[in-house]
Design an enzyme around this catalytic site. Structure first.
Site, mmCIF file in Angstrom:
data_model
loop_
_atom_site.group_PDB
_atom_site.id
_atom_site.type_symbol
_atom_site.label_atom_id
_atom_site.label_comp_id
_atom_site.label_asym_id
_atom_site.label_seq_id
_atom_site.Cartn_x
_atom_site.Cartn_y
_atom_site.Cartn_z
ATOM 1 N N HIS A 1 -8.609 -3.548 -3.582
ATOM 2 C CA HIS A 1 -7.755 -2.767 -2.677
ATOM 3 C C HIS A 1 -8.172 -1.290 -2.705
ATOM 4 C CE1 HIS A 1 -3.662 -2.012 -0.792
ATOM 5 N NE2 HIS A 1 -3.984 -0.805 -1.215
ATOM 6 N N GLU A 2 -8.401 -0.753 -3.903
ATOM 7 C CA GLU A 2 -8.771 0.667 -4.020
ATOM 8 C C GLU A 2 -10.198 0.917 -3.531
ATOM 9 O OE1 GLU A 2 -6.362 2.689 -4.358
ATOM 10 O OE2 GLU A 2 -5.037 1.027 -4.889
ATOM 11 N N HIS B 1 -10.047 1.293 0.069
ATOM 12 C CA HIS B 1 -9.590 2.633 0.458
ATOM 13 C C HIS B 1 -10.752 3.627 0.508
ATOM 14 C CE1 HIS B 1 -5.312 2.832 1.071
ATOM 15 N NE2 HIS B 1 -5.061 2.159 -0.027
ATOM 16 N N CYS C 1 0.862 -1.182 0.000
ATOM 17 C CA CYS C 1 0.000 0.000 0.000
ATOM 18 C C CYS C 1 0.894 1.226 0.000
ATOM 19 C CB CYS C 1 -0.919 0.001 1.221
ATOM 20 S SG CYS C 1 -2.019 1.438 1.248
#
Length: 187
Positions: A147-148, A151, A105
């Site tokens: 993953h994004e 976020h 990350c």
């Protein structure tokens, strides 16, 4: 300079900043199309800066909170350079087949963590013109996109790691610059 310090130097918000732990504000599209395009331009610029200090063999992504912008926008670049832009994304379906691979990350780049993820995801998102879409991502792109999306929901990958598994220092990680590894059956 550590990997995290290099990312901070190119404008990536680092762990500890509260913006990384809150849900990003969605766009109202197409009404906010100009703002959405501006945020994407800033994300592209930030990715270019990050790429100038690190080789991303598995592709890369960046979410607006990682550059200090509290909006639900992210970009993902595949290993072959294809760019995907996501506004207001949410995962609406996941495959039952999963795999576990190391992720990094940009907001705490000194470690890598072994993260289980589905091999395929369906993501509902909005185009800049306001059209709702569902896009299916598989394997490495599914991992990058998930993953994004995390976020944008205030989640860091450590929360996805199996209990008792800890990130390793980047100095011990041996996958830098290489592709995601999948067997013939996708595992």
């Amino acid at each position: 300079m550590t990997a995290s310090e290099r990312m901070r130097a190119v404008g990536v918000v680092q762990e500890g900043d509260p913006i990384l732990l809150k849900r990003a504000r969605p766009f109202t599209l197409p009404d906010e199309a100009e703002d959405a395009r501006r945020v994407v331009a800033e994300l592209v610029s930030a990715c270019e800066r990050a790429s100038s200090v690190h080789v991303f063999g598995k592709g890369m992504g960046m979410a607006a909170p990682q550059i200090g912008i509290d909006r639900a926008a992210a970009i993902v670049r595949s290993p072959d350079g294809e760019m995907v832009t996501l506004f207001n994304p949410r995962i609406v379906e996941e495959s039952s087949d999963t795999d576990e691979q190391y992720e990094g990350c940009l907001s705490f780049f000194d470690v890598r963590g072994m993260v289980p993820r589905p091999l395929a995801i369906s993501v509902e998102h909005t185009d800049v013109d306001g059209q709702q879409r569902i896009t299916i991502f598989e394997r490495g792109m599914a991992r990058l996109v998930a993953h994004e999306v995390d976020h944008l929901h205030g989640l860091l990958y450590r929360l996805r790691m199996r209990e008792g598994v800890e990130p390793i220092p980047v100095s011990e990680y041996r996958g830098t610059g290489s592709s995601w590894q999948y067997g013939a059956s996708g595992e």
